[in-house]
Design a protein around this motif. Structure first.
Motif, PDB file in Angstrom:
ATOM      1  N   MET A 195     -52.014   2.977  -8.863  1.00  0.00           N
ATOM      2  CA  MET A 195     -52.860   1.856  -8.499  1.00  0.00           C
ATOM      3  C   MET A 195     -53.295   1.109  -9.742  1.00  0.00           C
ATOM      4  N   ALA A 196     -53.281  -0.220  -9.660  1.00  0.00           N
ATOM      5  CA  ALA A 196     -53.812  -1.061 -10.737  1.00  0.00           C
ATOM      6  C   ALA A 196     -54.997  -1.842 -10.192  1.00  0.00           C
ATOM      7  N   LEU A 197     -55.967  -2.080 -11.041  1.00  0.00           N
ATOM      8  CA  LEU A 197     -57.208  -2.740 -10.643  1.00  0.00           C
ATOM      9  C   LEU A 197     -57.483  -3.891 -11.592  1.00  0.00           C
ATOM     10  N   VAL A 198     -57.579  -5.116 -11.049  1.00  0.00           N
ATOM     11  CA  VAL A 198     -57.835  -6.316 -11.850  1.00  0.00           C
ATOM     12  C   VAL A 198     -59.171  -6.895 -11.406  1.00  0.00           C
ATOM     13  N   THR A 199     -60.094  -7.081 -12.354  1.00  0.00           N
ATOM     14  CA  THR A 199     -61.457  -7.508 -12.029  1.00  0.00           C
ATOM     15  C   THR A 199     -61.741  -8.896 -12.579  1.00  0.00           C
ATOM     16  N   PHE A 200     -62.255  -9.770 -11.721  1.00  0.00           N
ATOM     17  CA  PHE A 200     -62.710 -11.097 -12.121  1.00  0.00           C
ATOM     18  C   PHE A 200     -64.214 -11.193 -11.893  1.00  0.00           C
ATOM     19  N   GLY A 201     -64.937 -11.863 -12.801  1.00  0.00           N
ATOM     20  CA  GLY A 201     -66.324 -12.190 -12.511  1.00  0.00           C
ATOM     21  C   GLY A 201     -67.378 -11.364 -13.220  1.00  0.00           C
ATOM     22  N   CYS A 202     -68.446 -11.056 -12.491  1.00  0.00           N
ATOM     23  CA  CYS A 202     -69.720 -10.620 -13.047  1.00  0.00           C
ATOM     24  C   CYS A 202     -69.824  -9.106 -13.218  1.00  0.00           C
ATOM     25  N   GLN A 203     -71.000  -8.662 -13.720  1.00  0.00           N
ATOM     26  CA  GLN A 203     -71.265  -7.230 -13.885  1.00  0.00           C
ATOM     27  C   GLN A 203     -71.227  -6.487 -12.553  1.00  0.00           C
ATOM     28  N   GLY A 210     -46.215  -2.170 -12.553  1.00  0.00           N
ATOM     29  CA  GLY A 210     -45.686  -0.837 -12.296  1.00  0.00           C
ATOM     30  C   GLY A 210     -46.483  -0.064 -11.276  1.00  0.00           C
ATOM     31  N   ALA A 211     -47.335  -0.737 -10.511  1.00  0.00           N
ATOM     32  CA  ALA A 211     -48.229  -0.054  -9.572  1.00  0.00           C
ATOM     33  C   ALA A 211     -47.722  -0.153  -8.137  1.00  0.00           C
ATOM     34  N   ASP A 212     -47.990   0.886  -7.350  1.00  0.00           N
ATOM     35  CA  ASP A 212     -47.680   0.860  -5.922  1.00  0.00           C
ATOM     36  C   ASP A 212     -48.748   0.096  -5.137  1.00  0.00           C
ATOM     37  N   VAL A 213     -49.956   0.082  -5.674  1.00  0.00           N
ATOM     38  CA  VAL A 213     -51.082  -0.617  -5.057  1.00  0.00           C
ATOM     39  C   VAL A 213     -51.773  -1.444  -6.138  1.00  0.00           C
ATOM     40  N   VAL A 214     -52.075  -2.705  -5.847  1.00  0.00           N
ATOM     41  CA  VAL A 214     -52.818  -3.553  -6.778  1.00  0.00           C
ATOM     42  C   VAL A 214     -54.046  -4.098  -6.057  1.00  0.00           C
ATOM     43  N   VAL A 215     -55.208  -3.880  -6.649  1.00  0.00           N
ATOM     44  CA  VAL A 215     -56.465  -4.392  -6.100  1.00  0.00           C
ATOM     45  C   VAL A 215     -56.966  -5.504  -7.012  1.00  0.00           C
ATOM     46  N   LEU A 216     -57.138  -6.688  -6.451  1.00  0.00           N
ATOM     47  CA  LEU A 216     -57.717  -7.812  -7.173  1.00  0.00           C
ATOM     48  C   LEU A 216     -59.161  -7.957  -6.701  1.00  0.00           C
ATOM     49  N   ASN A 217     -60.111  -7.620  -7.566  1.00  0.00           N
ATOM     50  CA  ASN A 217     -61.526  -7.697  -7.218  1.00  0.00           C
ATOM     51  C   ASN A 217     -62.054  -9.045  -7.695  1.00  0.00           C
ATOM     52  N   THR A 218     -62.452  -9.892  -6.763  1.00  0.00           N
ATOM     53  CA  THR A 218     -62.590 -11.322  -7.013  1.00  0.00           C
ATOM     54  C   THR A 218     -64.025 -11.820  -7.086  1.00  0.00           C
ATOM     55  N   CYS A 219     -64.153 -13.038  -7.596  1.00  0.00           N
ATOM     56  CA  CYS A 219     -65.439 -13.701  -7.792  1.00  0.00           C
ATOM     57  C   CYS A 219     -65.371 -15.102  -7.202  1.00  0.00           C
TER      58      CYS A 219
END
Length: 205
Positions: A1-9, A35-44
Motif C-alpha cells: 500500500m502507498a499513501l499520498v497526503t495532501f493538505g493540513c496537519q 509499485g503498490a497494490d493499493v494507493v490511498v490519496l488523502n485529500t484536501c
C-alpha cells in the motif's frame, strides 16, 4: 500500500491512522505508488493546488493495476461525483468513515463496484487513536485529535461541509492517548481540531 497526503496537519494525522488501520489488516507501506497494490490519496479541499494534484495523480495512477482510494475532504465534498468523473476510482471514503477502509479495500480487490462512504458520525462520533501495536513508530512530535468539525459558517471556508459540525472527544480518552504516545517516545504532543478553542468535554454535564 502507498499513501499520498495532501493538505493540513489534520490530514497528516488521518494518514497516520489510515496507515495503522491498513497495517492492522495485513498491509505494508511502500514509498512508491507505482509499485503498490493499493494507493490511498488523502485529500484536501481547502487548498486549490492540493485538489488539482489529486486529479493529476489519480489520472496518472489509472494506468496502473492498483486499487485506488480517495479519502479526506475532497472525498467527503464530492462523493459520488468523483466516481462519475473518474470511474477508475475504486473507493471514496470521507474522514468519518476511515474505520471502514480495510473492508472496502478487500471488497475492491475482489472486484466489487466502486464504493462511496461519506456519512458523518453525528450520533456516535468516532476518533481513531494511536494503538501502540499496528500504528507507525512514534517520533518526537505526535498528533492527537481532541475534536473535529466546525459550527462556524465563514463565507470563505468549506470545513463545516467536509468535516461536519463540532464533535468532541472525552478528556479521559485524550489523556490516555497522550500517555500512550509518551510511553512510546513522544516528547511533544500537538492537539488537533478545526476549532480547538471551542472544545468541551462531552462527558461533563
Amino acid at each position: 500500500m502507498a499513501l499520498v497526503t495532501f493538505g493540513c496537519q489534520m490530514n497528516v494525522h488521518d494518514s497516520q491512522r489510515i496507515e495503522a488501520l491498513m497495517r492492522g489488516a495485513g498491509y505494508s507501506l511502500v514509498d512508491d505508488p507505482d509499485g503498490a497494490d493499493v494507493v490511498v490519496l488523502n485529500t484536501c479541499s481547502v487548498r486549490e493546488k492540493a485538489e488539482q494534484k489529486l486529479r493529476s495523480e489519480a489520472g496518472r495512477l489509472k494506468k496502473l493495476d492498483t486499487v485506488l482510494v480517495v479519502a479526506g475532504c475532497v472525498a467527503q465534498q464530492e462523493g459520488e461525483r468523483l466516481v462519475k468523473s473518474m470511474p477508475f476510482i475504486d473507493v471514496v471514503v470521507g474522514p468519518d468513515n476511515l474505520h471502514e477502509l480495510p473492508g472496502l479495500v478487500r471488497e475492491a480487490e475482489m472486484g466489487a463496484a466502486a464504493a462511496v462512504r461519506t456519512v458523518f458520525d453525528l450520533d456516535a462520533p468516532r476518533f481513531l487513536a494511536f494503538d501502540g501495536v499496528s500504528s507507525e513508530p512514534v517520533g518526537a512530535t505526535a498528533f492527537v485529535t481532541v475534536m473535529k468539525g466546525c459550527d462556524e459558517r465563514c463565507s470563505f471556508c468549506i470545513v463545516p461541509y467536509t468535516r461536519g459540525p463540532e464533535r468532541y472527544r472525552p478528556a479521559e480518552e485524550i489523556v490516555a492517548e497522550v500517555r500512550d504516545l509518551v510511553a512510546h517516545g513522544a516528547r511533544e504532543v500537538v492537539l488537533l481540531g478545526q476549532t480547538v478553542n471551542s472544545y468541551l468535554d462531552p462527558t461533563v454535564p
